[in-house]
Design a protein around this motif. Structure first.
Motif, PDB file in Angstrom:
ATOM      1  N   ILE A 186       0.853  -1.186   0.000  1.00 26.79           N
ATOM      2  CA  ILE A 186       0.000   0.000   0.000  1.00 26.79           C
ATOM      3  C   ILE A 186       0.887   1.233   0.000  1.00 26.79           C
ATOM      4  N   GLY A 187       0.673   2.124  -0.952  1.00 29.95           N
ATOM      5  CA  GLY A 187       1.370   3.403  -0.960  1.00 29.95           C
ATOM      6  C   GLY A 187       0.501   4.467  -0.319  1.00 29.95           C
TER       7      GLY A 187
ATOM      8  N   ASP B  83      12.843  14.210  -6.523  1.00 32.84           N
ATOM      9  CA  ASP B  83      14.213  13.910  -6.949  1.00 32.84           C
ATOM     10  C   ASP B  83      14.262  12.986  -8.150  1.00 32.84           C
ATOM     11  N   GLY B  84      13.091  12.592  -8.649  1.00 34.02           N
ATOM     12  CA  GLY B  84      13.033  11.697  -9.798  1.00 34.02           C
ATOM     13  C   GLY B  84      13.066  10.226  -9.440  1.00 34.02           C
ATOM     14  N   ASP B  85      13.081   9.901  -8.151  1.00 31.16           N
ATOM     15  CA  ASP B  85      13.085   8.498  -7.732  1.00 31.16           C
ATOM     16  C   ASP B  85      11.690   7.907  -7.866  1.00 31.16           C
ATOM     17  N   ARG B  86      11.638   6.594  -8.179  1.00 30.69           N
ATOM     18  CA  ARG B  86      10.368   5.909  -8.362  1.00 30.69           C
ATOM     19  C   ARG B  86      10.042   5.077  -7.128  1.00 30.69           C
ATOM     20  N   TRP B  87       8.753   5.010  -6.831  1.00 36.48           N
ATOM     21  CA  TRP B  87       8.255   4.246  -5.689  1.00 36.48           C
ATOM     22  C   TRP B  87       7.130   3.335  -6.154  1.00 36.48           C
ATOM     23  N   GLY B  88       7.094   2.136  -5.572  1.00 29.85           N
ATOM     24  CA  GLY B  88       6.061   1.176  -5.937  1.00 29.85           C
ATOM     25  C   GLY B  88       6.678  -0.039  -6.612  1.00 29.85           C
ATOM     26  N   PRO B  89       5.846  -0.852  -7.251  1.00 30.80           N
ATOM     27  CA  PRO B  89       4.397  -0.665  -7.464  1.00 30.80           C
ATOM     28  C   PRO B  89       3.589  -0.966  -6.202  1.00 30.80           C
TER      29      PRO B  89
ATOM     30  N   LEU C  88       2.270   3.497  -9.475  1.00 36.05           N
ATOM     31  CA  LEU C  88       3.665   3.902  -9.373  1.00 36.05           C
ATOM     32  C   LEU C  88       3.726   5.386  -9.028  1.00 36.05           C
ATOM     33  N   LEU C  89       4.723   5.770  -8.236  1.00 40.51           N
ATOM     34  CA  LEU C  89       4.888   7.153  -7.816  1.00 40.51           C
ATOM     35  C   LEU C  89       6.286   7.654  -8.164  1.00 40.51           C
TER      36      LEU C  89
ATOM     37  N   ILE D 248       2.015  10.548 -10.301  1.00 41.98           N
ATOM     38  CA  ILE D 248       1.278   9.301 -10.100  1.00 41.98           C
ATOM     39  C   ILE D 248       1.020   8.675 -11.464  1.00 41.98           C
ATOM     40  N   SER D 249       1.217   7.372 -11.560  1.00 37.89           N
ATOM     41  CA  SER D 249       0.881   6.678 -12.810  1.00 37.89           C
ATOM     42  C   SER D 249       0.290   5.321 -12.491  1.00 37.89           C
ATOM     43  N   ARG D 250      -0.442   4.809 -13.434  1.00 36.47           N
ATOM     44  CA  ARG D 250      -1.108   3.514 -13.302  1.00 36.47           C
ATOM     45  C   ARG D 250      -0.460   2.547 -14.284  1.00 36.47           C
ATOM     46  N   ASP D 251      -0.014   1.397 -13.788  1.00 37.77           N
ATOM     47  CA  ASP D 251       0.606   0.369 -14.615  1.00 37.77           C
ATOM     48  C   ASP D 251      -0.178  -0.919 -14.423  1.00 37.77           C
TER      49      ASP D 251
END
Length: 348
Positions: free
Chosen positions: A3-4, A148-154, A143-144, A135-138
């Protein structure tokens, strides 16, 4: 299940607590832009003094929340605020307010303990100084992206807790279903907020007045609220006073970008006039905070918010609850966390 959670405010903490209790196999990752938790229920410390400079206390209006705080969480250090709330009008004339049996709760080390204690009951990971910008949906997951350009998730579920205008910007720019995100963004953008400038005024003498706080009932004075932190056990050393002074919305909007030093000085002058004590014009020390999105004026269109939950996006907070109060945010967080847990159990 992962859970994000965007934001570490009171609603987020309550939601993480409910998810951990009802779906212990799920794990929450909390991403908070600031260095603290509990959002606008905020506490600072200065030379042995604690002061709540956002939400001043937790009302006992909600039996479920009172039970949570007094019975289920660690209650050591939980205290009641001493003294009544009196009123003043446009002219600064002070009078006695309506007498109630309402309890006003905080902690000896400040109201932010609420979120700290809720998170402590979970295995959630809280990442501070992490501002989410995308925020994006895959497929079926979220995904967040941070500043700083770092990705979080899924993430299998996403909880979005910032104030409505900030949530609206995130959702409108999300890489997701066009109709769904537009509906939520428009609903969030329609939520109006009160802006509040807060001055904290510290004095090396004890203020002798019969009340804990003063509230402007006609909403025509420059100041909306004056509260005495020394009425909270453990907050202020004996023989000293600390006032939390919150300006009204119109005055705050007009001066939001002014020099904080000038703003604090003017609020100190106005406070001295209302309280009737010229010494208050010259505090020994001060602090300041601007809350652009202090309190929602009304709630969001629930249909738009609830429609997003079918895709695993949950909006929560006082603006979803429809009441700009701490107990309302906590209850909304609990209820949202319980819905998330049920959805995980059902495999939705």
């Amino acid at each position: 299940m992962d859970i994000g959670v965007i934001g570490a405010g009171a609603a987020s903490a309550a939601a993480a607590y409910a998810i951990h209790r009802d779906a212990p196999d799920a794990h929450c990752t909390v991403l908070e832009k600031s260095g603290g938790v509990c959002g606008r229920a905020a506490t600072r410390r200065r030379d042995g003094t604690y002061y709540d400079y956002g939400a001043n206390y937790l009302k006992d209006d909600d039996e479920r929340i009172v039970s949570l705080v007094t019975e289920r969480l660690e209650s050591d250090g939980l205290v009641s605020v001493d003294g009544p709330i009196h009123v003043f009008d446009e002219d600064g004339t002070v009078g006695e307010g309506r007498q109630t049996d309402e309890r006003k709760l905080t902690y000896r080390t400040g109201i932010t303990q609420l979120a700290k204690r809720l998170f402590a009951e979970t295995d959630a990971t809280v990442n501070r100084h992490t501002r989410i910008t995308g925020i994006s949906r895959d497929g079926d997951q979220w995904l967040l992206t941070d500043a700083d350009g770092d990705r979080w998730g899924p993430y299998d579920r996403l909880l979005c807790t910032p104030p409505a205008p900030q949530t609206a910007r995130l959702v409108r720019e999300a890489d997701w279903d066009d109709d769904r995100r537009a509906s939520i963004a428009e609903a969030a953008e329609a939520v109006e907020y009160r802006t509040i400038l807060t001055a904290v005024l510290g004095y090396e003498f004890a203020l002798e007045v019969p009340y804990y706080a003063l509230v402007n009932t006609d909403k025509r004075h420059e100041i909306g609220w004056i509260a005495r932190e020394e009425c909270k056990p453990g907050h202020v050393p004996d023989g000293e006073s600390v006032l939390i002074v919150q300006a009204n919305d119109r005055w705050s909007v007009e001066r939001y970008d002014d020099d904080p030093t000038d703003t604090v000085a003017e609020l100190a002058r106005l406070t001295a006039d209302v309280v009737g004590d010229a010494r208050l014009e010259t505090p020994a020390w001060t602090d300041y905070q601007g809350w652009r999105y202090a309190q929602p004026e009304r709630g969001v269109d629930r249909d738009a918010v609830e429609s997003a939950e079918r895709d695993g996006l949950y909006c929560l907070g006082d603006w979803v609850a429809g009441e700009g109060r701490l107990h309302a945010a906590l209850r909304n967080g609990l209820e949202t966390g319980e819905r998330v847990a049920r959805s995980l159990e059902a495999g939705d």
